[in-house]
Design a protein around this motif. Structure first.
Motif: not given
Length: 287
Positions: A18, A20, A83, A85, A130, A134, A137
């Motif tokens: 992931k 950013k 952002e 993934i 997804t 998340n 993460f």
């Protein structure tokens, strides 16, 4: 600029990550023995591959087989971060996951794939997948090697059993077999995009020197001279045949600098774009 990057690895390879980052941001990469699923959480991008340009935005997903890619991430109007993934797929990891017995959808030949990447249709299944990534993460201590393997299997089964793209089945059985580059088609496809000679080389998966040498062999002229000439010729046609503003014409022909466009046009046609258009219209009225 990358602001933050979290990832889960398996056997020393990053599998799920992931990222950013602050746009605008350009990423050029060559995946020789890798495929990748990319889901945009926030942002907008233009992915350049030899066959086309694929536009994608927040909530869109892309699937890419081995090949060369240049991704231009656009700046956001609200100045927010982008952002995304990514799930990386490698042949040795697949063999490990399936204990050297790959499923038929990864081995059965269903014809050649003519593109290296596809934008997938928006689907609640992808959103749920997804969202689950998340979650992990946010709770990295729950992630194990077995879980990573399950998430790869889940992704592949989700994609192969859904109608996200007509080309996916062909891509799956050729994930790690590169498509032969059609050099002239690649150049023609991106001729009027706002990209540099270096970008052309990246899209082709070649070094800059190799690209220039190949271009000279094919077109008998340098890439810079050829590309500039073709863009000016298109601009010339649009000036005469349309009422588009000169700034619009410049952008449509691959020039992002109006001053440079005007200077180049004057050098090639011996008149500024505005004067050239005016004289052409006067000439047409007389005749």
């Amino acid at each position: 600029m990358i602001i933050n990057r979290d990832f889960f690895d398996l056997d020393g390879k990053v599998i799920i990550e992931k990222v950013k980052f602050l746009p605008p941001f350009k990423v050029s990469t060559r995946m020789d023995n890798e495929a990748c699923f990319l889901h945009i959480l926030n942002g907008e991008s233009e992915l350049f591959i030899p066959q086309e340009k694929i536009s994608a935005k927040s909530s869109d997903s892309l699937f890419m087989k081995c090949g060369a890619y240049t991704n231009f991430w656009k700046g956001n109007k609200d100045a927010s971060h982008n952002e995304a993934i990514l799930v990386h797929i490698y042949p040795d990891i697949l063999k490990k996951i399936y204990d050297n017995h790959l499923p038929t959808f990864l081995t059965e030949n269903k014809g050649n794939s003519h593109v290296t990447a596809e934008r997938l249709k928006l689907s609640p299944m992808i959103q749920n997948y997804t969202a689950s990534l998340n979650f992990y993460f946010d709770h990295p201590s729950m992630v194990t090697d077995e879980l990573i393997q399950l998430k790869i299997k889940e992704l592949l089964l989700l994609l192969v059993n859904s109608h996200f793209s007509k080309n996916l089945s062909n891509m799956f059985c050729n994930l790690f077999n590169p498509i032969t580059l059609d050099f002239k088609k690649m150049v023609a496809t991106h001729l009027f995009e706002d990209i540099s000679v270096q970008d052309f080389a990246n899209i082709a998966g070649l070094s800059l020197s190799t690209f220039k040498r190949k271009f000279q062999q094919v077109y008998k002229v340098s890439p810079k001279k050829y590309i500039n000439q073709k863009r000016l010729e298109k601009a010339h046609t649009l000036l005469i045949e349309t009422d588009l503003r000169i700034t619009e014409i410049a952008y449509d022909c691959g020039f992002n600098d109006i001053s440079y466009f005007s200077k180049s046009f004057h050098s090639y046609y011996k008149k500024s774009p505005s004067i050239y258009r005016k004289l052409e219209k006067e000439s047409n009225r007389i005749t």
